[in-house]
Design a protein around this motif. Structure first.
Motif, PDB file in Angstrom:
ATOM      1  N   ALA A   2     -11.198   0.845 -13.928  1.00  0.00           N
ATOM      2  CA  ALA A   2     -11.995   0.163 -12.912  1.00  0.00           C
ATOM      3  C   ALA A   2     -11.730   0.741 -11.529  1.00  0.00           C
ATOM      4  CB  ALA A   2     -11.692  -1.330 -12.925  1.00  0.00           C
ATOM      5  N   THR A   3     -12.744   0.709 -10.697  1.00  0.00           N
ATOM      6  CA  THR A   3     -12.652   1.233  -9.336  1.00  0.00           C
ATOM      7  C   THR A   3     -12.865   0.116  -8.325  1.00  0.00           C
ATOM      8  OG1 THR A   3     -13.458   3.423  -9.978  1.00  0.00           O
ATOM      9  CG2 THR A   3     -13.662   2.824  -7.663  1.00  0.00           C
ATOM     10  N   LEU A   4     -11.978   0.058  -7.328  1.00  0.00           N
ATOM     11  CA  LEU A   4     -12.093  -0.897  -6.232  1.00  0.00           C
ATOM     12  C   LEU A   4     -12.495  -0.143  -4.967  1.00  0.00           C
ATOM     13  CD1 LEU A   4     -11.541  -3.774  -5.000  1.00  0.00           C
ATOM     14  CD2 LEU A   4      -9.217  -2.946  -4.501  1.00  0.00           C
ATOM     15  N   LEU A   5     -13.565  -0.575  -4.325  1.00  0.00           N
ATOM     16  CA  LEU A   5     -13.957  -0.040  -3.027  1.00  0.00           C
ATOM     17  C   LEU A   5     -13.388  -0.958  -1.958  1.00  0.00           C
ATOM     18  CD1 LEU A   5     -15.558   1.837  -1.143  1.00  0.00           C
ATOM     19  CD2 LEU A   5     -17.568   0.383  -1.534  1.00  0.00           C
ATOM     20  N   HIS A   6     -12.500  -0.433  -1.133  1.00  0.00           N
ATOM     21  CA  HIS A   6     -11.789  -1.214  -0.124  1.00  0.00           C
ATOM     22  C   HIS A   6     -12.211  -0.754   1.271  1.00  0.00           C
ATOM     23  CE1 HIS A   6      -7.565  -2.244   1.760  1.00  0.00           C
ATOM     24  NE2 HIS A   6      -8.553  -2.861   2.360  1.00  0.00           N
ATOM     25  N   LEU A   7     -12.754  -1.683   2.061  1.00  0.00           N
ATOM     26  CA  LEU A   7     -13.199  -1.392   3.417  1.00  0.00           C
ATOM     27  C   LEU A   7     -12.409  -2.222   4.419  1.00  0.00           C
ATOM     28  CD1 LEU A   7     -17.071  -1.628   2.876  1.00  0.00           C
ATOM     29  CD2 LEU A   7     -15.656   0.419   2.685  1.00  0.00           C
ATOM     30  N   ASP A   8     -11.828  -1.579   5.416  1.00  0.00           N
ATOM     31  CA  ASP A   8     -11.205  -2.266   6.544  1.00  0.00           C
ATOM     32  C   ASP A   8     -12.097  -2.066   7.756  1.00  0.00           C
ATOM     33  OD1 ASP A   8      -8.813  -3.653   5.961  1.00  0.00           O
ATOM     34  OD2 ASP A   8      -7.728  -1.768   5.697  1.00  0.00           O
ATOM     35  N   SER A  16      -3.072  -6.836  12.356  1.00  0.00           N
ATOM     36  CA  SER A  16      -4.367  -7.379  11.957  1.00  0.00           C
ATOM     37  C   SER A  16      -4.207  -8.270  10.733  1.00  0.00           C
ATOM     38  CB  SER A  16      -5.348  -6.240  11.635  1.00  0.00           C
ATOM     39  OG  SER A  16      -6.468  -6.726  10.922  1.00  0.00           O
ATOM     40  N   THR A  17      -4.614  -9.519  10.859  1.00  0.00           N
ATOM     41  CA  THR A  17      -4.512 -10.447   9.728  1.00  0.00           C
ATOM     42  C   THR A  17      -5.446 -10.041   8.603  1.00  0.00           C
ATOM     43  OG1 THR A  17      -3.887 -12.287  11.183  1.00  0.00           O
ATOM     44  CG2 THR A  17      -4.767 -12.852   9.011  1.00  0.00           C
ATOM     45  N   SER A  18      -6.659  -9.628   8.938  1.00  0.00           N
ATOM     46  CA  SER A  18      -7.604  -9.252   7.880  1.00  0.00           C
ATOM     47  C   SER A  18      -7.094  -8.045   7.099  1.00  0.00           C
ATOM     48  CB  SER A  18      -8.994  -8.960   8.464  1.00  0.00           C
ATOM     49  OG  SER A  18      -8.988  -7.822   9.301  1.00  0.00           O
ATOM     50  N   ARG A  19      -6.501  -7.082   7.792  1.00  0.00           N
ATOM     51  CA  ARG A  19      -5.922  -5.923   7.104  1.00  0.00           C
ATOM     52  C   ARG A  19      -4.757  -6.352   6.217  1.00  0.00           C
ATOM     53  NH1 ARG A  19      -7.070  -0.652   8.917  1.00  0.00           N
ATOM     54  NH2 ARG A  19      -8.359  -0.535  10.810  1.00  0.00           N
ATOM     55  N   ASP A  20      -3.897  -7.228   6.735  1.00  0.00           N
ATOM     56  CA  ASP A  20      -2.710  -7.639   5.982  1.00  0.00           C
ATOM     57  C   ASP A  20      -3.085  -8.386   4.704  1.00  0.00           C
ATOM     58  OD1 ASP A  20      -1.104  -6.505   7.886  1.00  0.00           O
ATOM     59  OD2 ASP A  20      -0.571  -8.385   8.876  1.00  0.00           O
ATOM     60  N   VAL A  21      -4.030  -9.310   4.823  1.00  0.00           N
ATOM     61  CA  VAL A  21      -4.442 -10.091   3.646  1.00  0.00           C
ATOM     62  C   VAL A  21      -5.161  -9.199   2.639  1.00  0.00           C
ATOM     63  CG1 VAL A  21      -5.844 -12.020   2.818  1.00  0.00           C
ATOM     64  CG2 VAL A  21      -4.535 -12.253   4.943  1.00  0.00           C
ATOM     65  N   ALA A  22      -5.994  -8.289   3.131  1.00  0.00           N
ATOM     66  CA  ALA A  22      -6.675  -7.352   2.232  1.00  0.00           C
ATOM     67  C   ALA A  22      -5.662  -6.456   1.524  1.00  0.00           C
ATOM     68  CB  ALA A  22      -7.681  -6.507   3.002  1.00  0.00           C
ATOM     69  N   GLU A  23      -4.595  -6.083   2.228  1.00  0.00           N
ATOM     70  CA  GLU A  23      -3.545  -5.260   1.616  1.00  0.00           C
ATOM     71  C   GLU A  23      -2.842  -6.021   0.500  1.00  0.00           C
ATOM     72  OE1 GLU A  23      -1.219  -1.875   0.947  1.00  0.00           O
ATOM     73  OE2 GLU A  23      -3.095  -2.168   2.030  1.00  0.00           O
ATOM     74  N   THR A  24      -2.647  -7.326   0.686  1.00  0.00           N
ATOM     75  CA  THR A  24      -2.077  -8.150  -0.374  1.00  0.00           C
ATOM     76  C   THR A  24      -2.976  -8.134  -1.602  1.00  0.00           C
ATOM     77  OG1 THR A  24      -0.868  -9.629   1.125  1.00  0.00           O
ATOM     78  CG2 THR A  24      -1.478 -10.527  -1.020  1.00  0.00           C
ATOM     79  N   PHE A  25      -4.268  -8.245  -1.385  1.00  0.00           N
ATOM     80  CA  PHE A  25      -5.241  -8.190  -2.482  1.00  0.00           C
ATOM     81  C   PHE A  25      -5.135  -6.846  -3.190  1.00  0.00           C
ATOM     82  CE2 PHE A  25      -9.217  -7.326  -4.530  1.00  0.00           C
ATOM     83  CZ  PHE A  25      -9.769  -8.549  -4.888  1.00  0.00           C
ATOM     84  N   ARG A  26      -5.143  -5.784  -2.411  1.00  0.00           N
ATOM     85  CA  ARG A  26      -5.123  -4.446  -2.999  1.00  0.00           C
ATOM     86  C   ARG A  26      -3.847  -4.192  -3.794  1.00  0.00           C
ATOM     87  NH1 ARG A  26      -6.247   1.300   0.125  1.00  0.00           N
ATOM     88  NH2 ARG A  26      -5.251   2.665  -1.397  1.00  0.00           N
ATOM     89  N   LYS A  27      -2.699  -4.598  -3.251  1.00  0.00           N
ATOM     90  CA  LYS A  27      -1.434  -4.384  -3.961  1.00  0.00           C
ATOM     91  C   LYS A  27      -1.405  -5.152  -5.270  1.00  0.00           C
ATOM     92  CE  LYS A  27       1.546  -3.233  -0.034  1.00  0.00           C
ATOM     93  NZ  LYS A  27       2.685  -3.673   0.818  1.00  0.00           N
ATOM     94  N   ALA A  28      -1.898  -6.387  -5.244  1.00  0.00           N
ATOM     95  CA  ALA A  28      -1.930  -7.193  -6.465  1.00  0.00           C
ATOM     96  C   ALA A  28      -2.866  -6.555  -7.488  1.00  0.00           C
ATOM     97  CB  ALA A  28      -2.377  -8.618  -6.138  1.00  0.00           C
ATOM     98  N   TRP A  29      -3.982  -6.029  -7.003  1.00  0.00           N
ATOM     99  CA  TRP A  29      -4.935  -5.324  -7.873  1.00  0.00           C
ATOM    100  C   TRP A  29      -4.259  -4.127  -8.531  1.00  0.00           C
ATOM    101  CZ3 TRP A  29     -10.210  -5.000  -9.337  1.00  0.00           C
ATOM    102  CH2 TRP A  29     -10.637  -3.741  -9.755  1.00  0.00           C
ATOM    103  N   GLU A  30      -3.564  -3.325  -7.726  1.00  0.00           N
ATOM    104  CA  GLU A  30      -2.935  -2.114  -8.232  1.00  0.00           C
ATOM    105  C   GLU A  30      -1.791  -2.430  -9.198  1.00  0.00           C
ATOM    106  OE1 GLU A  30      -3.736   1.059  -4.624  1.00  0.00           O
ATOM    107  OE2 GLU A  30      -2.058  -0.334  -4.431  1.00  0.00           O
ATOM    108  N   GLU A  31      -1.057  -3.503  -8.928  1.00  0.00           N
ATOM    109  CA  GLU A  31       0.032  -3.901  -9.828  1.00  0.00           C
ATOM    110  C   GLU A  31      -0.521  -4.362 -11.172  1.00  0.00           C
ATOM    111  OE1 GLU A  31       2.082  -6.916  -7.699  1.00  0.00           O
ATOM    112  OE2 GLU A  31       3.021  -5.517  -6.274  1.00  0.00           O
ATOM    113  N   GLN A  32      -1.634  -5.063 -11.128  1.00  0.00           N
ATOM    114  CA  GLN A  32      -2.252  -5.579 -12.348  1.00  0.00           C
ATOM    115  C   GLN A  32      -3.012  -4.485 -13.095  1.00  0.00           C
ATOM    116  OE1 GLN A  32      -1.969  -8.770 -13.402  1.00  0.00           O
ATOM    117  NE2 GLN A  32      -3.203  -8.429 -15.256  1.00  0.00           N
ATOM    118  N   HIS A  33      -3.463  -3.499 -12.338  1.00  0.00           N
ATOM    119  CA  HIS A  33      -4.337  -2.462 -12.904  1.00  0.00           C
ATOM    120  C   HIS A  33      -3.863  -1.093 -12.424  1.00  0.00           C
ATOM    121  CE1 HIS A  33      -7.907  -1.117 -14.864  1.00  0.00           C
ATOM    122  NE2 HIS A  33      -8.529  -0.729 -13.773  1.00  0.00           N
TER     123      HIS A  33
END
Length: 215
Positions: A2-8, A16-33
């Motif tokens: 699967a491919t995730l398209l990540h835009l900041d 940046s709060t939006s960057r930090d929270v998105a990074e949490t999402f991305r790390k969890a995605w990468e750990e799971q996948h």
């Protein structure tokens, strides 16, 4: 895979709060996948050009008759559209600036929305799971004085869902200015709680989505 398209899109590279929270999402995605792929665009650090006459008219001009400017504009829009079409999921970090979204993100939207292709009734990206992480300096929750001034998440829900047909989910962190604005000092606990909830939601949603797409 699967491919995730990540835009900041935050103008802030740090804090940046939006960057930090998105990074949490991305790390969890990468750990799971771990075998998945992430395509990343920092729209603030590497801004896209705003939509132009060449970019619009190129869509209605035969390839053999396009000017060099039209062809370059067409190629960019095609690249962005293919990037979105190739993604299995989308992550968009969008702080609220002056009640709306950053212009860098608006530029991406104007380029990638191609009616008759990605946009419209038969959108080529319809149903694609999309997570929007938004941050707000104050509170725009129901019942607050500025409830009706929130045009970031509400706009993105309409344009992403209504024009592109994406399946949109929003994670919001509010009161992000509480620690830097003296008048908001009494809201620090609420700010911290909102941020923590956003990070938790990001991790939970990312893991669930990655597991679903890997199944």
């Amino acid at each position: 895979m699967a491919t995730l398209l990540h835009l900041d899109s935050s103008a802030l590279s740090q804090g940046s709060t939006s960057r930090d929270v998105a990074e949490t999402f991305r790390k969890a995605w990468e750990e799971q996948h771990p075998d998945g792929k992430v395509v990343y665009r920092d729209l603030a650090a590497n801004p896209l050009p705003h939509i132009s006459e060449a970019g619009i008219t190129a869509l209605f001009t035969d390839a053999a008759e396009r000017t060099a400017e039209q062809q370059a504009a067409f190629d960019l829009r095609n690249e962005l559209a293919e990037e979105l079409e190739s993604a299995d999921a989308v992550l968009i970090a969008a702080p609220m600036y002056n009640f709306s979204i950053p212009s860098s993100l608006k530029a991406w939207l104007d380029q990638v929305i191609i009616m008759g292709r990605t946009g419209g009734e038969n959108s080529s990206v319809a149903g694609k799971p999309t997570t929007v992480v938004t941050s707000r300096g104050g509170s725009y929750a129901p019942g607050t004085p500025r409830e009706g001034f929130e045009f970031a998440a509400t706009y993105l829900e309409k344009v992403l869902g209504g024009l592109l047909g994406l399946d949109v989910d929003v994670i919001a962190a509010e009161l992000t200015l509480a620690r830097s604005v003296p008048a908001m000092a009494g809201l620090i606990d609420q700010s911290d709680a909102s941020r923590a909830q956003a990070h938790e939601a990001a991790a939970t949603k990312a893991k669930a989505l990655a597991a679903r797409l890997s199944a």
